[in-house]
Design a protein around this motif. Structure first.
Motif, PDB file in Angstrom:
ATOM      1  N   THR A 187       0.833  -1.200   0.000  1.00  0.00           N
ATOM      2  CA  THR A 187       0.000   0.000   0.000  1.00  0.00           C
ATOM      3  C   THR A 187       0.867   1.250   0.000  1.00  0.00           C
ATOM      4  OG1 THR A 187      -0.095   0.083   2.417  1.00  0.00           O
ATOM      5  CG2 THR A 187      -1.762  -1.247   1.292  1.00  0.00           C
ATOM      6  N   ARG A 188       0.260   2.356  -0.385  1.00  0.00           N
ATOM      7  CA  ARG A 188       1.012   3.612  -0.429  1.00  0.00           C
ATOM      8  C   ARG A 188       1.471   4.017   0.968  1.00  0.00           C
ATOM      9  NH1 ARG A 188      -0.762   9.231  -3.478  1.00  0.00           N
ATOM     10  NH2 ARG A 188       1.013  10.486  -2.746  1.00  0.00           N
ATOM     11  N   GLU A 189       0.645   3.742   1.973  1.00  0.00           N
ATOM     12  CA  GLU A 189       0.988   4.141   3.333  1.00  0.00           C
ATOM     13  C   GLU A 189       2.099   3.275   3.912  1.00  0.00           C
ATOM     14  OE1 GLU A 189      -2.042   3.427   2.230  1.00  0.00           O
ATOM     15  OE2 GLU A 189      -2.664   5.525   1.942  1.00  0.00           O
TER      16      GLU A 189
ATOM     17  N   TRP B 224       5.038   0.507  -3.734  1.00  0.00           N
ATOM     18  CA  TRP B 224       3.732   0.813  -4.313  1.00  0.00           C
ATOM     19  C   TRP B 224       3.901   1.595  -5.617  1.00  0.00           C
ATOM     20  CZ3 TRP B 224       1.483   5.706  -5.022  1.00  0.00           C
ATOM     21  CH2 TRP B 224       0.120   5.716  -5.343  1.00  0.00           C
ATOM     22  N   ALA B 225       4.773   2.604  -5.594  1.00  0.00           N
ATOM     23  CA  ALA B 225       4.989   3.426  -6.788  1.00  0.00           C
ATOM     24  C   ALA B 225       5.606   2.594  -7.914  1.00  0.00           C
ATOM     25  CB  ALA B 225       5.896   4.606  -6.451  1.00  0.00           C
TER      26      ALA B 225
ATOM     27  N   LEU C 149      -0.232   8.209 -10.586  1.00  0.00           N
ATOM     28  CA  LEU C 149      -0.131   7.807  -9.179  1.00  0.00           C
ATOM     29  C   LEU C 149       1.326   7.564  -8.792  1.00  0.00           C
ATOM     30  CD1 LEU C 149      -3.166   5.363  -8.904  1.00  0.00           C
ATOM     31  CD2 LEU C 149      -2.956   7.631  -7.879  1.00  0.00           C
TER      32      LEU C 149
ATOM     33  N   GLN D  46       2.869   0.431  -9.370  1.00  0.00           N
ATOM     34  CA  GLN D  46       1.971   1.261 -10.174  1.00  0.00           C
ATOM     35  C   GLN D  46       2.594   1.544 -11.544  1.00  0.00           C
ATOM     36  OE1 GLN D  46      -1.039   2.166  -9.807  1.00  0.00           O
ATOM     37  NE2 GLN D  46      -1.514   2.012  -7.624  1.00  0.00           N
TER      38      GLN D  46
ATOM     39  N   PRO E 141       5.533   2.921   0.357  1.00  0.00           N
ATOM     40  CA  PRO E 141       5.337   3.889  -0.729  1.00  0.00           C
ATOM     41  C   PRO E 141       6.217   3.635  -1.950  1.00  0.00           C
ATOM     42  CG  PRO E 141       6.459   4.892   1.160  1.00  0.00           C
ATOM     43  CD  PRO E 141       5.962   3.557   1.610  1.00  0.00           C
TER      44      PRO E 141
ATOM     45  N   VAL F 268       4.628   9.746  -5.754  1.00  0.00           N
ATOM     46  CA  VAL F 268       5.685   9.298  -4.832  1.00  0.00           C
ATOM     47  C   VAL F 268       7.056   9.463  -5.475  1.00  0.00           C
ATOM     48  CG1 VAL F 268       6.640   7.293  -3.622  1.00  0.00           C
ATOM     49  CG2 VAL F 268       4.162   7.703  -3.608  1.00  0.00           C
TER      50      VAL F 268
END
Length: 860
Positions: free
Chosen positions: A542-544, A550-551, A582, A554, A547, A586
């Motif tokens: 997850t982004r939280e 996650w990036a 998205l 994505q 990060p 980040v």
């Protein structure tokens, strides 16, 4: 001679020694009376005590003689006790069975290190010799035959090899003797090898590597139980004794005294199999014994000087003082060992912690990243420099990788691999990690796979090899991706979502990349699997919580939608652009410049391919995005990424519909030329072939200059690309280039026009064998349209009605994919005008009626 008389005297029974002492006392008293009588006739001036001085002198002399006799008797009693405690063979180095065993193991490991370099038959022979050394060396070394032939490795001269492992430990003759001793069939002859070069190679390896192997074995033994290391300490004490006595006169008495002390040193050797507690107890007992010997010989020395005036007591005292110094050092070591070890352990623990941090930062985790662009935090770089300065060789290699000194890291790793006692799995993993972090993914595959062969059930080893395969760019790309998928699937059997969520998510991302890069099979199905894998990874990453991961995922998801060949093209590209957006939230330029540039480049690709909206505006946005990427991806800092982005920039300029067409294509050709300076056929064959294909497109559409010459350059570029982009290895790229080659032959204005069109039609048909409607509908429609145009052109060259009918069927087939709703630009500017022109040709040339035209079925 005096030492030998004293030794024999100490062996007499006690009553015999008392009689001899009484006789000596009587003789001494008689001698004293005689002297007294002589002195009684002297002059008065020589009588310092007056008339009673004779009696006083006599009494003192007799008392002194009696005290000397008593002290001498006690000294000789202690000496005899010491002599009785000796063991006959204690002076031999090989009494230390544990050290003997380590010598055998060192020989065996040195021999084993030679095996991979030898022919199979000789490797088996060397393997048997190594097994015999490891198993039987203590028994071999105990034989008189071995002691005669190999004195260098049976006495304290072995210490020289341990202190200086770089020099050859044994001469060629001694190595030959050693191999002969290991030969079970003939102890006088060295074993014969099938390859004449094997013997010298094995002998050289033993001569040069044996000392280092023994040094490493002793170090490990000391850390584990210490039996052999304690025996070595006793030999060092003996050597110190010899050095301390080096200045004494070389007499038989001195030699025997020193040998006796050396023998006593050896009494403390632990028996084979002793545990650590027993070793410590024996060391304490040995220290107490030697301390007692020191006191006894010191008393003997005093008595001997008083009784006989000889020097052997003094010599023994000097020798024992050396031992006493050694014992004092040992006691000091015992008292301070805790403090020293604690300090060393703290230092070692710090270096080990730094090494662990660096390994964690450098270990491959997710494919798709460019490790050459990874920037470690400044504090970790400082720690890497500390590790390079203070760490051991392996830690220095880890530090060199972190500091991007990959050639130095490889040198250190190769040195470590020559150590027969080194842990192979760890070094192979380190070697693969070095090449991975250098960006040489194909070179990393070998050591990673060798490490995996040693631990086939280790998920981390599977992941390392899989990531290297995913990013490989040489050889059979499909085979690389298949192997990566297999390894990652196996790794998930251990790294489950429940037990290891982070690792599981990482393997899902890597699986997605492997499926996305799979060049064979159903491309839409491959990308569908990639998208599904990325989606699963994003449930954990997850982004939280993660990060950066996650990036990255994505970005990878955007790539999958970018290249998805089926479905609504505009919607697919819209999803790609959304995913890139998205990721850029980040991956900012300040925080992650390389990641930011990568995503900007991908965003440019999506903008350039967008079929809806203003075409020139889309391409303008694409050119701007590629330009931003090139601000970070410079040729000096990021040559491979720079070349990739130059290629993409060239594509955008080649497609630009506004402005000066020749100027746009000129910019495209210049960009491709720059890319090819880095993307060479040898270093980047796949990228080289792709850029050659793009260069051909640019020359094909160049509106200025000699048209035939331009198309000749295009055909040459396509032909070069097809030498790498083969149907078996890269079917999608092969089909693309075949389609482009057909376009060039179709448009060629010189030569036999019918023959040119025949070559074009043949190339389109080949492309359609891969570009099927089911697998790649959009590209199938493009090639089907081009084939229809070629048939139409050949109809004008005398092909007549059959070619015109084939042209109508081909173009009409594209309407099922290239609809006005989904591809308005292509439909309005290409499909619809072509169908109208074909209808006109059909009706005007008298080939048939409107009804007959409408009845022509679309091609399959």
């Amino acid at each position: 001679m005096p030492f030998e008389l004293a030794r024999r005297y100490s062996r007499l029974p006690r009553w015999s020694r008392l009689c001899l002492q009484a006789l000596a006392a009587a003789l001494g008293t008689g001698l004293a009376l005689a002297v007294f009588a002589l002195l009684a006739t002297g002059e008065a001036e020589f009588r310092p005590f007056g008339q009673d001085w004779r009696w006083l002198s006599l009494t003192c002399f007799a008392a002194l003689n009696l005290v000397a006799a008593v002290l001498g008797n006690r000294a000789y009693d202690a000496y005899r006790t010491w002599e009785d405690a000796r063991l006959p063979s204690a002076g031999e180095f090989f009494r230390n069975h544990a050290l003997t065993r380590l010598v055998g193991q060192s020989i065996g490991m040195t021999l084993r290190a030679c095996e991979p370099e030898l022919p199979d038959a000789d490797a088996r022979t060397v393997h048997r010799l190594a097994e015999r050394a490891e198993r039987d060396w203590p028994e071999i070394a105990a034989q008189e035959h071995a002691r005669e032939r190999l004195p260098e490795i049976r006495d304290d001269r072995l210490l020289a090899f341990v202190r200086d492992p770089q020099r050859p430990a044994l001469s060629d003759d001694q190595v030959a003797d050693l191999l002969a001793l290991l030969h079970p069939d003939d102890l006088d002859e060295a074993p014969e090898f099938a390859d004449p070069a094997t013997g010298p190679r094995v002998r050289q390896a033993i001569a040069r590597r044996f000392g280092e192997a023994l040094r490493q074995a002793l170090k490990r033994d000391f850390a584990h139980r210490g039996e052999a290391a304690y025996g070595m300490w006793l030999d060092i004490a003996g050597e110190l004794l010899a050095q301390g006595a080096a200045g004494l006169p070389s007499t038989d008495d001195n030699a025997r005294a020193l040998e006796s002390v050396r023998v006593t040193l050896s009494l403390g050797l632990p028996v084979a199999g002793a545990d650590a507690a027993e070793i410590r107890a024996r060391m304490a007992a040995q220290a107490e014994r030697l301390d007692g010997v020191y006191r006894a010989v010191r008393a003997e020395g005093r008595a001997s000087r008083r009784l006989h005036g000889i020097t052997h007591g003094r010599l023994a005292l000097v020798a024992l003082l050396v031992v006493a110094v050694g014992l004092s050092g040992w006691h000091l070591h015992q008292r301070t060992q805790g403090t020293l070890e604690a300090g060393q352990q703290r230092s070692d623990a710090r270096l080990a912690a730094i090494e662990a941090q660096l390994r964690e930062a450098l270990t491959p985790k997710q494919a798709g990243e460019d490790p050459t662009q990874r920037q470690l935090p400044p504090e970790l770089i400082a720690k890497a420099r500390e590790l390079a300065e203070r760490g051991n060789t392996e830690q220095q290699a880890v530090a060199a990788i972190a500091l991007k000194q990959h050639a130095e890291a490889d040198r250190l790793i190769q040195d470590l691999k020559r150590d027969p006692l080194a842990e192979t799995f760890r070094l192979l993993t380190l070697e693969g990690g070095n090449w991975y972090n250098a960006g040489e993914f194909d070179r990393a595959i070998g050591p990673f796979e060798q490490a995996l062969a040693l631990r086939p059930e280790e998920p981390a080893a599977m992941n390392n090899a899989a990531i290297a395969h995913v990013q490989a760019r040489l050889g059979d790309i499909a085979a690389h991706q298949r192997e990566a998928i297999s390894l990652l699937t196996q790794a998930q059997g251990t790294w489950t979502r429940e037990a290891h969520p982070a690792e599981w998510a990482g393997t899902q991302n890597n699986l997605g990349l492997a499926w996305a890069d799979m060049p064979i099979g159903d491309r839409a199905e491959n990308f569908g699997k990639a998208i599904a894998a990325y989606g699963l990874a994003l449930e954990i990453q997850t982004r939280e919580a993660n990060p950066e991961e996650w990036a990255m995922t994505q970005n990878n998801l955007g790539n999958a939608w970018l290249f998805m060949p089926t479905g609504d093209r505009a919607k697919n590209l819209g999803k790609a652009i959304a995913a890139y957006g998205l990721a850029l939230e980040v991956r900012t330029r300040e925080a992650h410049p390389a990641g930011w540039a990568t995503t900007q480049n991908n965003l440019g690709l999506a903008r350039a391919d967008m079929p809806t909206g203003d075409r020139a505006e889309n391409l303008g946005k694409a050119i701007a995005a590629h330009g931003l990427a090139l601000e970070v991806f410079t040729r000096e800092a990021h040559p491979a990424d720079w070349a990739m982005t130059q290629n993409n920039l060239g594509n955008a300029w080649a497609q630009m519909p506004t402005g000066d067409r020749a100027e746009n294509l000129g910019k495209a050709i210049a960009a491709y030329a720059l890319a090819l300076e880095v993307h060479t056929r040898e270093a980047h064959p796949v990228d080289w072939a792709s850029t050659q294909n793009n260069l051909g497109i640019a020359w094909q559409f160049m509106p200025t200059g000699d048209r035939a010459q331009n198309l000749g350059k295009a055909i040459a570029a396509y032909t070069l690309a097809l030498e790498v982009s083969t149907r078996e290895a890269h079917p999608a790229d092969w089909a693309l280039t075949q389609n482009n080659l057909g376009n060039a032959w179709r448009d060629m204005p010189t030569g036999d026009r019918a023959e040119n069109l025949g070559k074009a039609i043949a190339a389109y048909k080949l492309a359609l064998e891969v570009r099927t409607r089911e697998a790649q509908p959009t590209k199938w429609a493009m090639t089907r349209f081009n084939l229809g145009v070629a048939y139409w052109a050949r109809e004008g060259m005398g092909g007549g009605w059959p070619d015109l009918r084939l042209a109508i069927a081909s173009v009409r087939a594209t309407e099922s994919v290239v609809t006005e709703a989904d591809f308005p630009y292509d439909y309005r500017n290409r499909i619809a005008p072509a169908l109208q022109a074909l209808r006109t040709a059909w009706l005007q040339d008298g080939h048939g009626t409107q009804a007959e035209f409408d009845a022509i079925p679309p091609a399959e």
